[in-house]
Design a protein around this motif. Sequence first.
Motif, PDB file in Angstrom:
ATOM      1  N   PHE A  83       0.741  -1.325   0.036  1.00 24.71           N
ATOM      2  CA  PHE A  83      -0.011   0.044  -0.112  1.00 24.71           C
ATOM      3  C   PHE A  83       0.813   1.278   0.054  1.00 24.71           C
ATOM      4  N   SER A  84       2.185   1.164   0.371  1.00 26.27           N
ATOM      5  CA  SER A  84       2.897   2.483  -0.006  1.00 26.27           C
ATOM      6  C   SER A  84       3.377   2.650  -1.368  1.00 26.27           C
ATOM      7  N   VAL A  85       2.741   1.815  -2.438  1.00 29.87           N
ATOM      8  CA  VAL A  85       2.932   2.254  -3.729  1.00 29.87           C
ATOM      9  C   VAL A  85       1.816   1.893  -4.537  1.00 29.87           C
ATOM     10  N   ALA A  86       0.716   1.323  -3.865  1.00 28.46           N
ATOM     11  CA  ALA A  86      -0.333   0.842  -4.413  1.00 28.46           C
ATOM     12  C   ALA A  86      -1.086   2.183  -5.327  1.00 28.46           C
ATOM     13  N   SER A  87      -1.831   1.842  -6.266  1.00 30.16           N
ATOM     14  CA  SER A  87      -2.392   2.918  -7.181  1.00 30.16           C
ATOM     15  C   SER A  87      -3.666   3.385  -6.273  1.00 30.16           C
ATOM     16  N   PRO A  88      -4.114   4.614  -6.449  1.00 28.36           N
ATOM     17  CA  PRO A  88      -5.272   5.004  -5.664  1.00 28.36           C
ATOM     18  C   PRO A  88      -6.502   3.974  -6.313  1.00 28.36           C
ATOM     19  N   GLU A  89      -6.557   3.696  -7.391  1.00 34.46           N
ATOM     20  CA  GLU A  89      -7.591   2.750  -7.816  1.00 34.46           C
ATOM     21  C   GLU A  89      -7.518   1.353  -7.019  1.00 34.46           C
ATOM     22  N   VAL A  90      -6.498   1.036  -6.602  1.00 35.99           N
ATOM     23  CA  VAL A  90      -6.532  -0.235  -5.514  1.00 35.99           C
ATOM     24  C   VAL A  90      -6.988   0.017  -4.292  1.00 35.99           C
ATOM     25  N   VAL A  91      -6.566   1.090  -3.833  1.00 37.68           N
ATOM     26  CA  VAL A  91      -6.735   1.569  -2.476  1.00 37.68           C
ATOM     27  C   VAL A  91      -8.320   1.827  -2.291  1.00 37.68           C
ATOM     28  N   HIS A  92      -8.954   2.524  -3.317  1.00 34.46           N
ATOM     29  CA  HIS A  92     -10.384   2.856  -3.371  1.00 34.46           C
ATOM     30  C   HIS A  92     -11.302   1.691  -3.415  1.00 34.46           C
ATOM     31  N   ARG A  93     -10.800   0.460  -3.996  1.00 33.86           N
ATOM     32  CA  ARG A  93     -11.442  -0.711  -4.020  1.00 33.86           C
ATOM     33  C   ARG A  93     -11.813  -1.193  -2.645  1.00 33.86           C
ATOM     34  N   PHE A  94     -11.106  -0.794  -1.793  1.00 31.75           N
ATOM     35  CA  PHE A  94     -11.483  -1.157  -0.388  1.00 31.75           C
ATOM     36  C   PHE A  94     -12.626  -0.509   0.252  1.00 31.75           C
ATOM     37  N   ASP A  95     -13.047   0.647  -0.177  1.00 31.05           N
ATOM     38  CA  ASP A  95     -14.190   1.268   0.257  1.00 31.05           C
ATOM     39  C   ASP A  95     -15.429   0.726   0.298  1.00 31.05           C
ATOM     40  N   ASP A  96     -15.621  -0.076  -0.680  1.00 31.89           N
ATOM     41  CA  ASP A  96     -17.135  -0.838  -0.831  1.00 31.89           C
ATOM     42  C   ASP A  96     -16.810  -2.217  -0.907  1.00 31.89           C
ATOM     43  N   LEU A  97     -17.455  -2.816   0.295  1.00 30.86           N
ATOM     44  CA  LEU A  97     -17.181  -4.442   0.255  1.00 30.86           C
ATOM     45  C   LEU A  97     -18.657  -5.078   0.012  1.00 30.86           C
ATOM     46  N   SER A  98     -19.311  -4.311  -0.778  1.00 25.30           N
ATOM     47  CA  SER A  98     -20.658  -4.966  -1.043  1.00 25.30           C
ATOM     48  C   SER A  98     -20.588  -6.099  -1.781  1.00 25.30           C
ATOM     49  N   ASN A  99     -19.583  -6.204  -2.658  1.00 28.95           N
ATOM     50  CA  ASN A  99     -19.509  -7.364  -3.716  1.00 28.95           C
ATOM     51  C   ASN A  99     -17.681  -7.763  -3.548  1.00 28.95           C
ATOM     52  N   ILE A 100     -17.578  -8.806  -2.490  1.00 33.45           N
ATOM     53  CA  ILE A 100     -16.264  -9.266  -2.370  1.00 33.45           C
ATOM     54  C   ILE A 100     -15.765  -9.992  -3.650  1.00 33.45           C
ATOM     55  N   GLU A 101     -16.698 -10.434  -4.376  1.00 35.03           N
ATOM     56  CA  GLU A 101     -16.271 -11.292  -5.525  1.00 35.03           C
ATOM     57  C   GLU A 101     -15.673 -10.454  -6.809  1.00 35.03           C
ATOM     58  N   ASP A 102     -16.534  -9.311  -6.873  1.00 34.13           N
ATOM     59  CA  ASP A 102     -15.847  -8.399  -7.819  1.00 34.13           C
ATOM     60  C   ASP A 102     -14.454  -7.867  -7.272  1.00 34.13           C
ATOM     61  N   LEU A 103     -14.134  -7.718  -6.052  1.00 34.74           N
ATOM     62  CA  LEU A 103     -12.990  -7.077  -5.564  1.00 34.74           C
ATOM     63  C   LEU A 103     -11.871  -8.025  -5.892  1.00 34.74           C
ATOM     64  N   PHE A 104     -12.085  -9.230  -5.712  1.00 36.01           N
ATOM     65  CA  PHE A 104     -11.010 -10.303  -5.902  1.00 36.01           C
ATOM     66  C   PHE A 104     -10.796 -10.606  -7.434  1.00 36.01           C
TER      67      PHE A 104
END
Length: 446
Positions: free
Chosen positions: A57-78
């Motif tokens: 997470f020290s170099v992860a893109s903002p897109e990756v970080v923001h994916r954890f804002d919404d966990l309503s669909n864990i399947e889509d996350l992974f």
Amino acid sequence: MSKTVFRRKIYEDMLNWKNEQKGETALLIEGARRIGKSTIVEEFAKREYDSYMFIDFSVASPEVVHRFDDLSNIEDLFTYLQFRYNVTLQEGKSVVIFDEVQMAPKARQAIKHLVKDGRYHYIETGSLISIRKNVMDIVIPSEETRLQMFPMDYEEFRWALGDETTVGLLRQAFIKMRPLGDEIHRQMMRNFRLYMLVGGMPQAVAKYLETRSLAEVDRVKRNIIALYSDDFHKFDSSGKAGALFNAIPGQLSKNVSRYQIGSVLKGEKPGRMLETISEMNDSFAVNVAYHCDDPNIGMALTQDLEKYKMYVADTGIFVTLAFWDKKFTENVIYSKLLGDKLSVNLGYVFENMVAQMLRANGHRLFYHTFLREDGKNYHEVDFLIADGPKLKPVEVKSSGYKSHVSIDRFCEKYSSRVERSYIVYTKDLRKEGNTLYLPIYMTMFL
């Protein structure tokens, strides 16, 4: 050049977590920067799982970080993460690593739901992880097993040098309270002094193995100190935390009974710095020993938060910090330590080393002072170790070991509370009454 992977004791603790928890908790490894957390975690993932995903997470893109804002669909996350990191995860056989997770608080908060989901195992690593501003807006997950990681201890250092035997033999001698003899003891002290100089930061150890040059090692340690200074600035933009860290060697060299904040930060009062000191302690870059007002079981109950000593978590870093304004060639402490010519006024290096070894062995650090018979001056016991219902006072001596009035008076005053006293010094092991004179390299067994 490939990264050197050293054998670390925490690996067995990680394996126990995997086998016992079976994914029911995430593993959180806390520790200072550059002690090898990321390296050992990735090595563990390679060896113990069919596949793994490493998210730094020290170099992860903002897109990756923001994916954890919404966990309503864990399947889509992974699904997204597997494409993003080009990794195929297998249910029950893969681990997801959140490296430097303090940089993405929502990812840490997500652990609760990810563990409940149950398809993968999770390991988090973090530095400064408990600093309030990193967690103030999230719910800290209870589904975490925590492990604390420290710089390489002396046994791990010997392993890195290819020595699998020495520490085991020293442990036997300690258990049997058997002296080693002058020749062996001198060799053990030479070996240990090298550890004090190089330290236990994996980068420093790797550089020593590569070059056998203490000058090159010193350069590595200076880079780490600069990194720590940046870290302190992240939670204390005033620069006070950095100033307090830089002054640790000078404070210990004064041989005073507490860290004197006013001499470092003019006009500052200890009571106003409690939060800063707590945050520095949380960073794992320092070890704080608090004064225990009533030395008894449950020492934390009577600790004085405004009276403490502070040590650098790695003595190799301490040695470099002590001579920060000198070029390496002028750093007399290297030649004096290697040549066994450490003067009395450099004995604070040993005190820092003992603090480091006790902390790595799981002890919280406490010390105690009490009035001398003249009612004006104080006796001081350097460290107190709790052992069940009893205490073990420890006094550190780099020289003049025949004089130990403070620990003697302590044992007299609190005789019913003391099991055994220890004089940690530079000579061979010997026992005298209820006092064990312990060569410093055996402190790891306390």
